[in-house]
Design an enzyme around this catalytic site. Structure first.
Site, PDB file in Angstrom:
ATOM      1  N   PHE A  79      20.353  16.630  36.680  1.00  0.00           N
ATOM      2  CA  PHE A  79      19.220  16.138  37.470  1.00  0.00           C
ATOM      3  C   PHE A  79      18.464  15.074  36.694  1.00  0.00           C
ATOM      4  O   PHE A  79      18.041  15.290  35.561  1.00  0.00           O
ATOM      5  CB  PHE A  79      18.279  17.298  37.798  1.00  0.00           C
ATOM      6  CG  PHE A  79      17.137  16.936  38.701  1.00  0.00           C
ATOM      7  CD1 PHE A  79      17.349  16.289  39.907  1.00  0.00           C
ATOM      8  CD2 PHE A  79      15.831  17.259  38.351  1.00  0.00           C
ATOM      9  CE1 PHE A  79      16.297  15.967  40.757  1.00  0.00           C
ATOM     10  CE2 PHE A  79      14.768  16.954  39.192  1.00  0.00           C
ATOM     11  CZ  PHE A  79      15.003  16.300  40.392  1.00  0.00           C
ATOM     12  N   GLY A  80      18.302  13.912  37.326  1.00  0.00           N
ATOM     13  CA  GLY A  80      17.505  12.824  36.762  1.00  0.00           C
ATOM     14  C   GLY A  80      16.198  12.702  37.517  1.00  0.00           C
ATOM     15  O   GLY A  80      16.197  12.558  38.742  1.00  0.00           O
ATOM     16  N   TYR A  81      15.085  12.769  36.802  1.00  0.00           N
ATOM     17  CA  TYR A  81      13.764  12.672  37.430  1.00  0.00           C
ATOM     18  C   TYR A  81      12.894  11.622  36.741  1.00  0.00           C
ATOM     19  O   TYR A  81      11.800  11.339  37.190  1.00  0.00           O
ATOM     20  CB  TYR A  81      13.056  14.038  37.400  1.00  0.00           C
ATOM     21  CG  TYR A  81      12.910  14.605  36.003  1.00  0.00           C
ATOM     22  CD1 TYR A  81      11.800  14.293  35.225  1.00  0.00           C
ATOM     23  CD2 TYR A  81      13.877  15.414  35.450  1.00  0.00           C
ATOM     24  CE1 TYR A  81      11.677  14.779  33.938  1.00  0.00           C
ATOM     25  CE2 TYR A  81      13.766  15.913  34.172  1.00  0.00           C
ATOM     26  CZ  TYR A  81      12.668  15.596  33.417  1.00  0.00           C
ATOM     27  OH  TYR A  81      12.546  16.066  32.138  1.00  0.00           O
ATOM     28  N   GLY A  82      13.390  11.052  35.643  1.00  0.00           N
ATOM     29  CA  GLY A  82      12.693  10.018  34.887  1.00  0.00           C
ATOM     30  C   GLY A  82      13.687   8.913  34.561  1.00  0.00           C
ATOM     31  O   GLY A  82      14.358   8.385  35.458  1.00  0.00           O
ATOM     32  N   SER A  83      13.846   8.601  33.295  1.00  0.00           N
ATOM     33  CA  SER A  83      14.703   7.487  32.899  1.00  0.00           C
ATOM     34  C   SER A  83      16.182   7.711  33.211  1.00  0.00           C
ATOM     35  O   SER A  83      16.929   6.744  33.325  1.00  0.00           O
ATOM     36  CB  SER A  83      14.524   7.165  31.415  1.00  0.00           C
ATOM     37  OG  SER A  83      14.918   8.253  30.604  1.00  0.00           O
TER      38      SER A  83
ATOM     39  N   GLU B  70      18.247  13.878  25.087  1.00  0.00           N
ATOM     40  CA  GLU B  70      17.193  14.734  25.622  1.00  0.00           C
ATOM     41  C   GLU B  70      16.707  15.797  24.641  1.00  0.00           C
ATOM     42  O   GLU B  70      15.578  16.263  24.751  1.00  0.00           O
ATOM     43  CB  GLU B  70      17.668  15.409  26.914  1.00  0.00           C
ATOM     44  CG  GLU B  70      18.090  14.441  28.004  1.00  0.00           C
ATOM     45  CD  GLU B  70      16.970  13.528  28.469  1.00  0.00           C
ATOM     46  OE1 GLU B  70      15.797  13.947  28.501  1.00  0.00           O
ATOM     47  OE2 GLU B  70      17.269  12.361  28.805  1.00  0.00           O
TER      48      GLU B  70
END
Length: 190
Positions: free
Chosen positions: A19-23, A98
């Site tokens: 899941f990508g929610y930022g960069s 991360e």
């Protein structure tokens, strides 16, 4: 393997979703087989983590987005499916990026994709017990920090602007990030 990591063998053998929610939305850094808009329930995207590596320094910390547990919240982002042929390298690269400090925890969450499917995916969520966790900060305080910080991946404001712009382009505008972007631009007179 740390207890905060998901079992590697199944991820590498079968591939996985992340899941990508930022960069990760605008700079994933890995090859992917599929990409879909997705929603993660009971988490909120917020600038609740001090950045001392990528968007700040130990002397002048910046802020980065994190998933913070919040019952009833919904975080919109992108789900990426990473195929088994590149899964080992993608997983290593994600962890290098991360998990640079132990402020993020690697978790398996359930995402609802835009096509209606539910998938299990990796997500990097904030550890609220970690020293880098800020807790809630006012938009004014966030703007002050973001306007003045820079780290190994560049100015903190670029991270904010890119994330807010990409969310808007995807039809997922985050009103709070748009407001914060405007506040930071005013501070920087840009």
């Amino acid at each position: 393997m740390s207890s905060d990591h998901v079992a590697d063998h199944a991820l590498v053998r079968e591939g996985f979703w992340v899941f990508g929610y930022g960069s990760l939305m605008w700079n994933p850094g890995f090859e992917f087989a599929e990409r879909h808009p997705a929603v993660l329930m009971d988490y909120a995207r917020s600038f609740c983590m001090w950045s001392i590596h990528h968007r700040g320094s130990p002397e002048v910390p910046g802020l980065v987005l994190a998933l913070d547990a919040e019952p009833g919240a919904a975080c919109h982002g992108l789900a990426f499916r990473i195929g088994p042929e590149v899964a080992a390298q993608a997983l290593a690269d994600l962890r290098d990026r991360e998990l640079v400090s132990s402020a993020y925890l690697e978790r398996v969450v359930t995402l609802r994709l835009s096509d209606g499917r539910d998938v299990a995916a990796l997500a990097y969520v904030v550890d609220p017990e970690h020293v880098q966790y800020t807790g809630p900060l006012s938009l004014e305080r966030q703007a002050e920090v973001i306007a003045g910080a820079c780290g190994g991946r560049g100015p903190n404001c670029d991270y904010l602007f890119s994330t807010a712009e990409h969310l808007a382009e995807l039809g997922m505008e985050d009103i709070e990030l748009t407001q914060l972007s405007d506040m930071v631009r005013r501070r920087l007179k840009i």
